[in-house]
Motif scaffolding. Structure first.
Motif, PDB file in Angstrom:
ATOM      1  N   SER A 338       0.848  -1.190   0.000  1.00  0.00           N
ATOM      2  CA  SER A 338       0.000   0.000   0.000  1.00  0.00           C
ATOM      3  C   SER A 338       0.885   1.243   0.000  1.00  0.00           C
ATOM      4  O   SER A 338       2.101   1.169   0.243  1.00  0.00           O
ATOM      5  N   TYR A 384      -2.702   0.358  -5.909  1.00  0.00           N
ATOM      6  CA  TYR A 384      -3.353   1.236  -4.938  1.00  0.00           C
ATOM      7  C   TYR A 384      -3.425   2.645  -5.511  1.00  0.00           C
ATOM      8  O   TYR A 384      -2.521   3.084  -6.242  1.00  0.00           O
ATOM      9  N   SER A 389      -7.380   5.095  -0.862  1.00  0.00           N
ATOM     10  CA  SER A 389      -8.742   4.644  -0.561  1.00  0.00           C
ATOM     11  C   SER A 389      -9.285   3.698  -1.622  1.00  0.00           C
ATOM     12  O   SER A 389     -10.273   3.004  -1.368  1.00  0.00           O
ATOM     13  N   TYR A 390      -8.681   3.667  -2.806  1.00  0.00           N
ATOM     14  CA  TYR A 390      -9.159   2.800  -3.887  1.00  0.00           C
ATOM     15  C   TYR A 390      -8.093   1.770  -4.239  1.00  0.00           C
ATOM     16  O   TYR A 390      -6.897   1.973  -4.010  1.00  0.00           O
ATOM     17  N   TRP A 403     -12.108  -1.095  -6.642  1.00  0.00           N
ATOM     18  CA  TRP A 403     -12.591  -1.425  -5.298  1.00  0.00           C
ATOM     19  C   TRP A 403     -12.431  -0.218  -4.382  1.00  0.00           C
ATOM     20  O   TRP A 403     -11.497   0.567  -4.537  1.00  0.00           O
ATOM     21  N   ASP A 404     -13.353  -0.133  -3.411  1.00  0.00           N
ATOM     22  CA  ASP A 404     -13.237   0.831  -2.325  1.00  0.00           C
ATOM     23  C   ASP A 404     -12.782   0.067  -1.091  1.00  0.00           C
ATOM     24  O   ASP A 404     -13.483  -0.846  -0.625  1.00  0.00           O
ATOM     25  N   LEU A 405     -11.624   0.420  -0.551  1.00  0.00           N
ATOM     26  CA  LEU A 405     -11.061  -0.332   0.572  1.00  0.00           C
ATOM     27  C   LEU A 405     -11.887  -0.180   1.845  1.00  0.00           C
ATOM     28  O   LEU A 405     -11.744  -0.983   2.770  1.00  0.00           O
ATOM     29  N   ARG A 406     -12.731   0.842   1.930  1.00  0.00           N
ATOM     30  CA  ARG A 406     -13.579   1.012   3.115  1.00  0.00           C
ATOM     31  C   ARG A 406     -14.790   0.087   3.068  1.00  0.00           C
ATOM     32  O   ARG A 406     -15.400  -0.181   4.097  1.00  0.00           O
ATOM     33  N   ASN A 407     -15.131  -0.389   1.871  1.00  0.00           N
ATOM     34  CA  ASN A 407     -16.221  -1.355   1.712  1.00  0.00           C
ATOM     35  C   ASN A 407     -15.782  -2.350   0.647  1.00  0.00           C
ATOM     36  O   ASN A 407     -16.072  -2.197  -0.537  1.00  0.00           O
ATOM     37  N   PHE A 408     -15.070  -3.376   1.099  1.00  0.00           N
ATOM     38  CA  PHE A 408     -14.347  -4.243   0.177  1.00  0.00           C
ATOM     39  C   PHE A 408     -15.143  -5.480  -0.221  1.00  0.00           C
ATOM     40  O   PHE A 408     -14.587  -6.423  -0.765  1.00  0.00           O
TER      41      PHE A 408
END
Length: 648
Positions: A338, A384, A389-390, A403-408
């Motif tokens: 990351s 990343y 965040s994506y 992808w959104d890492l906060r809602n994976f």
């Protein structure tokens, strides 16, 4: 007779007065309520009186010590907030009155007002809102160079157009690595050098500051012998480059291509991969830690990811073993750190994306998504975003997922119909995270490989660039240079840049032209100046180098003039020399005489038959005594000879 009151500066106490007059004493300006003469609750004194008392005491102390009362006039105290409030109110009243007068004047005399007259600038703060004033103010004419709010606000269509203009693709430069597919690409953080790796086992280094318009690499080498190059990446400081090949051992080279270290190979007969010191199968990918200078990560076909320290290449620092849902091992095909370096991510052959926390042990995953891509297909790249965040993942199932890492749990969007033939086809974000782009391999009916850009907010296709008549594999958008580097399946590497918004990089090479180096010969002998020498011994003094070059051009020795063609004689230059052994032998053999190629070769030989029979020179004298008499067959006899006939 009343007694004189006792006073301490402004503090006084009257003894003669009765207690019932305490109320009057408290209200008098000369008395103080600091505790002398009263008991119980002390009344609150004004701040102004306390300041006066303090100043009086200070002046008395100064008079006793120095003999002077004060240092001139005391400076006035101003309340700035009150003054600003007063000025604001005054300006509002003035502007309000002025606007009302102008509105009334415009309503009464609309024809007399000149059309080109401009309002005077109002000095002071802005007027209050129009709801408080009444009629709206007349709009001031806009001067040249000023931007209005209407110009700054843009619609969605203009925003899409601006995204396309952000891509630096107005110019392009082509570099030729070889004839095979370039599957590895790396640009150092400063943007000064480019490294390309191919399946032809070679790594080429390109220096933009030292190249000219011919765009040739300054060094090409085979660091891993007969193993194809899988991945290349410069370290965070740019002083070393990680080379991941088809072998089990990764290598680290310096900026000039000289080997610094080679990772150790593990024992392939040990079943537990944690017990071996290195990889035991072919490598798939690798990358550097974004902040730690000497740490890098590799993944291989033995089902492990390994962290290494450049200071200790003889053993890995940590080993990570990704697992399938059934508990069996799976091969990681792509790996990445990351942006902050706290997470290690891997895309596996079972279609899963697995992440581990770099600050903890690597036993359990911190993030796990099983069905990220289709099973039994290689996830060729994980990228990343710059803000972190994506996440973008590219796979050989012809998809690119965002992808959104906060809602994976679910992807934000799936970009499909992106054919990929190579396990190294990657994806990347733009420096402002507004776009994500990837390359596309050629299908059967296609002619041009494309680099496709998508919007990360609306998920629409921004634009596409036709790169070459081959597959598009790697793509890097360098944030510092603002240039895009793309590698293709035909050995071509292209660089796209914008003439105005891009810096250095390939722009440095275009302006340079390839010039042949002029060899300068230095004459070591001293020149003796003899002005009164005779013409026979006088040395010519050439004033310019041009005359000297013209004179040397006429000299056959200094100008290295080749031999002039032969215009007369026969036998060529060998016969003309006559001083060598070969020319002597050729002359004695009679080959130096002119040969007519037009005549029949049989007649040419039979011409010497009578001379050879009468005056033999080579064979006949040697076998003269022992040579048998030849017997020839008669021409009258036809058919095969009788084998039983006795030979005489």
């Amino acid at each position: 007779m009343s007694k004189k009151p006792i006073s301490f500066g402004k503090i006084s106490f009257n003894i003669a007065k009765a207690p019932e007059n305490t109320k009057n004493v408290e209200n008098s300006p000369d008395t103080s309520t600091s505790g002398f003469g009263t008991f119980g609750r002390t009344p609150i004194q004004e701040q102004k009186e306390i300041d006066e008392i303090t100043d009086d005491l200070e002046s008395q102390h100064v008079q006793q010590v120095m003999g002077i009362k004060n240092f001139g006039k005391k400076a006035k105290n101003f309340n700035v907030e009150e003054m600003l409030e007063q000025a604001r109110k005054t300006a509002q009243e003035v502007s309000k009155k002025k606007l009302e007068e102008e509105a009334a004047k415009a309503a009464a005399e609309p024809e007399e007002t000149p059309p080109d007259e401009e309002e005077e600038d109002i000095i002071g703060p802005l007027p209050p809102p129009a709801s408080e004033i009444g009629p709206p103010p007349v709009e001031k004419s806009k001067k040249d160079g000023e931007d209005s709010d209407d110009e700054l606000s843009s619609s969605e269509d203009e925003e899409e157009l601006s995204l396309e203009k952000r891509i630096p693709n107005s110019h392009e430069v082509e570099m030729l690595h070889g004839t095979k597919a370039v599957v590895a690409l790396a640009v150092d953080p400063s943007g000064a050098r480019l490294a390309t790796g191919s399946v032809d086992y070679e790594v080429s280094f390109w220096d933009f500051a030292g190249m000219d318009s011919s765009m040739r690499s300054f060094r090409t080498l085979q660091p891993c012998e007969s193993h194809p190059i899988r991945a290349l990446q410069y370290s965070a400081t740019g002083d070393s480059i990680l080379v991941v090949s088809g072998s089990a051992q990764a290598k680290v080279l310096d900026r000039d291509g000289f080997e610094i270290l080679e990772c150790v190979k593990g024992d392939q007969y040990i079943a537990d991969m944690a017990r071996t010191k290195g990889h035991t199968a072919a490598l798939n990918s690798g990358c550097w830690h974004p902040h730690t200078r000497d740490e890098f990560l590799t993944c291989a076909q033995d089902g492990t990811l390994r962290l290494w320290r450049a200071a200790a290449p003889r053993q890995h620092r940590a080993v990570i073993k990704p697992r399938q849902q059934s508990g069996l091992k799976t091969n990681p095909t792509a790996c990445a750190f990351s942006r902050d370096g706290n997470t290690v991510a891997a895309g596996c052959f079972d279609g899963s994306i697995q992440m581990w926390d770099h600050r903890k042990n690597f036993v359990n995953t911190s993030v796990l998504l099983r069905d990220a891509h289709q099973k039994q297909t290689e996830i060729s790249s994980i990228a990343y975003s710059y803000l972190g965040s994506y996440l973008a993942s590219r796979s050989n199932d012809e998809t690119l997922k965002l992808w959104d890492l906060r809602n994976f749990k679910k992807p934000l969007h799936v970009f499909d119909n992106l054919f990929s033939r190579y396990e190294q086809t990657d994806c990347c974000f733009s420096p402002d995270d507004a776009m994500v782009f990837t390359g596309e391999s050629l299908q059967r009916n296609q002619e041009v490989g494309r680099l496709i850009f998508y919007n990360t907010k609306t998920f629409e296709k921004v634009t596409e660039i036709g790169v070459s008549k081959s597959h598009v594999i790697k793509g890097i958008w360098h944030a510092k240079l603002n240039q895009i580097f793309v590698s293709c399946g035909n050995g071509v590497v292209k660089c796209y840049y914008d003439q105005k918004r891009s810096l250095r990089g390939a722009k440095l090479c275009i302006v340079k032209t390839h010039r042949k180096k002029h060899s300068v010969e230095v004459v070591s002998s001293q020149q003796i100046i003899t002005p009164h020498a005779l013409p026979l011994f006088r040395q010519e003094k050439l004033r310019t180098s041009k005359k000297k070059m013209e004179k040397e051009r006429l000299d056959p020795v200094k100008s290295h003039r080749p031999d002039l063609p032969i215009t007369s004689g026969q036998g060529g230059r060998v016969a003309a020399s006559g001083s060598t052994l070969s020319s002597f032998v050729i002359r004695n053999l009679g080959l130096s005489k002119r040969v007519d190629d037009d005549q029949d070769p049989r007649e040419a030989i039979l011409k010497y038959a009578k001379d050879a029979e009468e005056n033999p020179f080579w064979v006949a004298p040697a076998y003269k005594k022992t040579q048998p008499k030849p017997i020839f067959q008669n021409g009258d006899e036809d058919g095969p000879s009788d084998p039983k006939k006795s030979k005489t």
